[in-house]
Design a protein around this motif. Structure first.
Motif, PDB file in Angstrom:
ATOM      1  N   ARG A  47      -6.848   4.055  -8.358  1.00 25.77           N
ATOM      2  CA  ARG A  47      -7.796   4.637  -9.327  1.00 25.77           C
ATOM      3  C   ARG A  47      -7.048   5.381 -10.423  1.00 25.77           C
ATOM      4  O   ARG A  47      -7.370   5.248 -11.606  1.00 25.77           O
ATOM      5  N   SER A  48      -6.048   6.167 -10.036  1.00 27.74           N
ATOM      6  CA  SER A  48      -5.276   6.934 -11.022  1.00 27.74           C
ATOM      7  C   SER A  48      -4.563   6.004 -12.001  1.00 27.74           C
ATOM      8  O   SER A  48      -4.509   6.297 -13.201  1.00 27.74           O
ATOM      9  N   SER A  49      -4.039   4.910 -11.501  1.00 26.49           N
ATOM     10  CA  SER A  49      -3.356   3.954 -12.378  1.00 26.49           C
ATOM     11  C   SER A  49      -4.318   3.337 -13.383  1.00 26.49           C
ATOM     12  O   SER A  49      -4.013   3.235 -14.569  1.00 26.49           O
ATOM     13  N   ILE A  50      -5.477   2.932 -12.910  1.00 20.64           N
ATOM     14  CA  ILE A  50      -6.471   2.332 -13.800  1.00 20.64           C
ATOM     15  C   ILE A  50      -6.985   3.364 -14.795  1.00 20.64           C
ATOM     16  O   ILE A  50      -7.161   3.077 -15.980  1.00 20.64           O
ATOM     17  N   ARG A  51      -7.185   4.572 -14.342  1.00 17.69           N
ATOM     18  CA  ARG A  51      -7.691   5.637 -15.220  1.00 17.69           C
ATOM     19  C   ARG A  51      -6.662   6.095 -16.255  1.00 17.69           C
ATOM     20  O   ARG A  51      -7.007   6.827 -17.173  1.00 17.69           O
ATOM     21  N   GLN A  52      -5.395   5.683 -16.113  1.00 19.68           N
ATOM     22  CA  GLN A  52      -4.423   5.972 -17.162  1.00 19.68           C
ATOM     23  C   GLN A  52      -4.833   5.286 -18.462  1.00 19.68           C
ATOM     24  O   GLN A  52      -4.475   5.747 -19.531  1.00 19.68           O
ATOM     25  N   TRP A  58     -12.030   2.013 -15.413  1.00 19.29           N
ATOM     26  CA  TRP A  58     -12.291   2.239 -13.986  1.00 19.29           C
ATOM     27  C   TRP A  58     -13.732   1.871 -13.641  1.00 19.29           C
ATOM     28  O   TRP A  58     -13.993   1.238 -12.622  1.00 19.29           O
ATOM     29  N   GLN A  59     -14.684   2.249 -14.480  1.00 18.42           N
ATOM     30  CA  GLN A  59     -16.088   1.946 -14.206  1.00 18.42           C
ATOM     31  C   GLN A  59     -16.333   0.435 -14.206  1.00 18.42           C
ATOM     32  O   GLN A  59     -17.120  -0.075 -13.401  1.00 18.42           O
ATOM     33  N   ALA A  60     -15.647  -0.302 -15.074  1.00 14.66           N
ATOM     34  CA  ALA A  60     -15.775  -1.770 -15.100  1.00 14.66           C
ATOM     35  C   ALA A  60     -15.251  -2.371 -13.800  1.00 14.66           C
ATOM     36  O   ALA A  60     -15.855  -3.300 -13.244  1.00 14.66           O
ATOM     37  N   VAL A  61     -14.141  -1.850 -13.293  1.00 14.69           N
ATOM     38  CA  VAL A  61     -13.585  -2.320 -12.023  1.00 14.69           C
ATOM     39  C   VAL A  61     -14.512  -1.931 -10.879  1.00 14.69           C
ATOM     40  O   VAL A  61     -14.809  -2.738  -9.990  1.00 14.69           O
ATOM     41  N   GLY A  91     -15.400  16.414  -3.065  1.00 12.11           N
ATOM     42  CA  GLY A  91     -14.594  15.994  -4.191  1.00 12.11           C
ATOM     43  C   GLY A  91     -13.671  14.820  -3.926  1.00 12.11           C
ATOM     44  O   GLY A  91     -12.966  14.385  -4.814  1.00 12.11           O
ATOM     45  N   VAL A  92     -13.632  14.306  -2.695  1.00 14.05           N
ATOM     46  CA  VAL A  92     -12.802  13.150  -2.398  1.00 14.05           C
ATOM     47  C   VAL A  92     -13.607  11.899  -2.740  1.00 14.05           C
ATOM     48  O   VAL A  92     -14.645  11.637  -2.138  1.00 14.05           O
ATOM     49  N   GLU A  93     -13.140  11.162  -3.720  1.00 10.35           N
ATOM     50  CA  GLU A  93     -13.834   9.955  -4.154  1.00 10.35           C
ATOM     51  C   GLU A  93     -13.599   8.833  -3.144  1.00 10.35           C
ATOM     52  O   GLU A  93     -12.473   8.655  -2.667  1.00 10.35           O
ATOM     53  N   PRO A  94     -14.637   8.077  -2.811  1.00 14.46           N
ATOM     54  CA  PRO A  94     -14.452   6.989  -1.849  1.00 14.46           C
ATOM     55  C   PRO A  94     -13.497   5.919  -2.379  1.00 14.46           C
ATOM     56  O   PRO A  94     -13.326   5.760  -3.584  1.00 14.46           O
ATOM     57  N   SER A  95     -12.875   5.193  -1.470  1.00 18.93           N
ATOM     58  CA  SER A  95     -12.065   4.038  -1.850  1.00 18.93           C
ATOM     59  C   SER A  95     -12.993   2.934  -2.330  1.00 18.93           C
ATOM     60  O   SER A  95     -14.186   2.937  -2.027  1.00 18.93           O
ATOM     61  N   LEU A  96     -12.428   1.997  -3.062  1.00 20.85           N
ATOM     62  CA  LEU A  96     -13.206   0.862  -3.554  1.00 20.85           C
ATOM     63  C   LEU A  96     -12.703  -0.393  -2.867  1.00 20.85           C
ATOM     64  O   LEU A  96     -11.503  -0.680  -2.876  1.00 20.85           O
ATOM     65  N   LEU A 103     -11.145  -7.988  -9.194  1.00 13.43           N
ATOM     66  CA  LEU A 103     -10.345  -7.008  -9.922  1.00 13.43           C
ATOM     67  C   LEU A 103      -9.747  -7.651 -11.171  1.00 13.43           C
ATOM     68  O   LEU A 103      -9.824  -7.092 -12.267  1.00 13.43           O
ATOM     69  N   CYS A 104      -9.167  -8.840 -11.007  1.00 15.93           N
ATOM     70  CA  CYS A 104      -8.579  -9.551 -12.152  1.00 15.93           C
ATOM     71  C   CYS A 104      -9.644  -9.890 -13.192  1.00 15.93           C
ATOM     72  O   CYS A 104      -9.402  -9.763 -14.396  1.00 15.93           O
ATOM     73  N   ALA A 105     -10.810 -10.307 -12.739  1.00 15.89           N
ATOM     74  CA  ALA A 105     -11.887 -10.653 -13.667  1.00 15.89           C
ATOM     75  C   ALA A 105     -12.306  -9.435 -14.489  1.00 15.89           C
ATOM     76  O   ALA A 105     -12.474  -9.526 -15.714  1.00 15.89           O
ATOM     77  N   ALA A 106     -12.453  -8.285 -13.846  1.00 14.15           N
ATOM     78  CA  ALA A 106     -12.853  -7.069 -14.566  1.00 14.15           C
ATOM     79  C   ALA A 106     -11.787  -6.669 -15.581  1.00 14.15           C
ATOM     80  O   ALA A 106     -12.104  -6.349 -16.734  1.00 14.15           O
TER      81      ALA A 106
END
Length: 117
Positions: A47-52, A58-61, A91-96, A103-106
């Motif tokens: 998530r942190s990598s995508i949110r960079q 991140w919302q699209a993924v 505050g702990v966000e669930p895993s996806l 993931l590649c498509a998004a």
């Protein structure tokens, strides 16, 4: 794959960089493509990598997967919780959980939407 697509997003944050993508496989969004069922769990590092790039990516993924929390590891007859009760909710966000093709498509759709005119 997903790493190359995410790297492309990150590189294109700098408007002076031009990127050309080469892919040996068919477009993961094509219905004619043989779908490979590689299930992935995206946790805090993913998530942190995508949110960079930004929250919108991140919302699209995230729309392509399912949130999950409180994983348990089953080994033989033993069940080992990987997150405790105190890890959830505060505050702990669930895993996806998603497939690599989703993931590649998004990531590919967002690249096209943002950078191809």
């Amino acid at each position: 794959g997903p790493s190359g697509l995410l790297l492309t997003h990150l590189l294109l944050l700098d408007e002076n960089i031009k990127v050309t993508l080469f892919e040996g496989r068919e477009d993961p969004r094509s219905k004619d493509t043989e779908q490979r069922a590689y299930a992935l769990g995206i946790g805090i590092r993913g998530r942190s990598s995508i949110r960079q790039v930004d929250e919108e990516l991140w919302q699209a993924v995230k729309r392509r997967g399912f949130e999950s929390e409180r994983f348990q590891l089953h080994v033989g007859g033993l069940v080992i919780p990987l997150r405790s009760e105190k890890d959830g909710g505060d505050g702990v966000e669930p895993s996806l959980l998603t497939f690599q093709s989703e993931l590649c498509a998004a990531l590919a759709e967002e690249l096209e939407r943002r950078h191809i005119t």
